[in-house]
Enzyme design. Structure first.
Site, PDB file in Angstrom:
ATOM      1  N   GLU A  44     -38.224  23.383 -19.391  1.00 22.26           N
ATOM      2  CA  GLU A  44     -39.507  22.779 -19.722  1.00 22.26           C
ATOM      3  C   GLU A  44     -40.570  23.138 -18.685  1.00 22.26           C
ATOM      4  O   GLU A  44     -41.717  23.456 -19.036  1.00 22.26           O
ATOM      5  CB  GLU A  44     -39.377  21.249 -19.796  1.00 22.26           C
ATOM      6  CG  GLU A  44     -38.350  20.766 -20.799  1.00 22.26           C
ATOM      7  CD  GLU A  44     -36.997  20.490 -20.182  1.00 22.26           C
ATOM      8  OE1 GLU A  44     -36.423  19.434 -20.466  1.00 22.26           O
ATOM      9  OE2 GLU A  44     -36.522  21.356 -19.404  1.00 22.26           O
ATOM     10  N   THR A 186       2.556  34.185 -15.805  1.00 24.06           N
ATOM     11  CA  THR A 186       1.640  35.293 -16.097  1.00 24.06           C
ATOM     12  C   THR A 186       1.259  36.031 -14.828  1.00 24.06           C
ATOM     13  O   THR A 186       1.208  37.270 -14.787  1.00 24.06           O
ATOM     14  CB  THR A 186       0.372  34.759 -16.789  1.00 24.06           C
ATOM     15  OG1 THR A 186       0.725  34.205 -18.055  1.00 24.06           O
ATOM     16  CG2 THR A 186      -0.647  35.869 -16.998  1.00 24.06           C
TER      17      THR A 186
END
Length: 355
Positions: A44, A186
């Protein structure tokens, strides 16, 4: 237009929301802006500065309710009132309890006309993760995996399943997230760097979260070398692990007080990461951890990469628990075709929270 502008800051603003704003006077755009990141002017204010004196009596369109509070920057409501804006059209209210209707109330009390929840779904979609964080009191969770046509997620020979084009999408998704979450399995098997690697794109620091269920003594050297330049590495484990633990610059180990196994670990992990103000998580996982996330109901979005070949026997199967199988047919999915692969984005949310 404001929603499109907001996307210029996407992936850079958290824990603040991505916001766009447009100032219109007599049917003409006289100011535009978006929020670039914490500590920078809000959308704004940027738009009002561009509009200058033309903001007096003008309409301000903004994707999110203006803030009435002091943070790193002054309240946007002060800037709006000082500029003499005649009307504010807000796409949606701010779910943050520190704002949540307060900004609109301040504007009304000071004679500014307010239109709220205008094109609300489009406004929420600008930064759906931000809205989830406050409405669900936890980080937004995207679960991603890659698989073959026959539903396998890992080849005995190792290597990538999908091609370079699909993997680029992975790095884009990482960029729009606050943290990447993987399991210690992983990390040990693939030794990933868990960074954002996109040509021409500014480096982004991400928190790399490693869920440790094996009592890691150390992390792969390649991953450790990326910290802290590409972001810290957080190893989350249960308090039952003692003795040696990973050490290094930018590496932190957190012991969670968890009862039970994955069923108890998943919600405690999300509580911990919420307290750390991580808004959006990009989880790259399969197997038991992915299944636990899905069964818990904490996954908001699935991103499934499908490669055009069959891996056959000896490969790891995709986790698809029965609760998910009952829901998929009722949910819209978006299909993309990067190279020879197919990518499906499956929204497990309802109206107004689709990314």
């Amino acid at each position: 237009m404001a929603a499109s502008l907001a996307l210029n800051g996407a992936g850079r603003t958290h824990p603040n929301p991505a916001v766009g704003a447009v100032v219109v006077r007599n049917g003409k755009v006289v100011g535009m802006g978006w929020h670039e990141g914490p500590g920078t002017p809000h959308a704004e204010v940027v738009a009002l500065r561009e509009a200058g004196r033309k903001a007096e009596g003008a309409d301000l369109y903004v994707t999110l309710e203006p803030c009435p509070t002091y943070g790193r920057t002054p309240p946007c409501t002060d800037a709006i009132i000082s500029a003499g804006v005649g009307r504010v059209i807000a796409g949606t209210s701010d779910p943050n309890p520190a704002v949540n209707g307060g900004g609109l109330s301040v504007l009304k009390r000071n004679g500014v006309q307010v239109v709220s929840d205008f094109l609300e779904c489009e406004a929420v979609a600008v930064d759906a993760s931000y809205h989830r964080f406050y409405k669900k009191n936890r980080p937004s969770v995207t679960l991603k995996w890659a698989q073959s046509i026959d539903g396998a997620t890992a080849d005995a020979g190792g290597g990538y399943i999908t091609g370079a084009e699909a993997r680029r999408l992975v790095h884009e998704d990482r960029f729009f997230s606050d943290a990447i979450v993987v399991t210690s399995g992983t990390v040990l098997r693939d030794e990933p760097k868990l960074t954002v690697r996109l040509p021409g794109m500014k480096r982004k620091k991400l928190v790399r979260v490693v869920v440790d269920r094996h009592g890691l003594k150390d992390l792969p050297a390649g991953l450790k070398k990326t910290a802290p330049a590409f972001g810290e590495i957080w190893v989350l484990r249960t308090s039952r692990f003692g003795g040696a633990k990973p050490v290094g610059e930018g590496v932190k180990v957190f012991d969670l007080d968890v009862k039970g196994d994955l069923e108890g670990f998943v919600p405690e992990m999300l509580i911990f990461l919420r307290k750390k103000r991580l808004i959006s998580l990009y989880v790259e996982a399969v197997g038991e951890f992915a299944t636990a996330l899905l069964n818990s109901g904490f996954v908001d979005k699935l991103t499934i990469h499908v490669a055009p070949f069959v891996l056959g026997k000896g490969s790891a199967p995709v986790p698809v628990p029965s609760p998910l199988a009952k829901r998929v047919s009722l949910i819209r999915a978006r299909e993309m075709s990067p190279g020879k692969d197919r990518v499906y984005e499956v929204d497990l949310e309802g109206k107004c929270l689709r990314d």
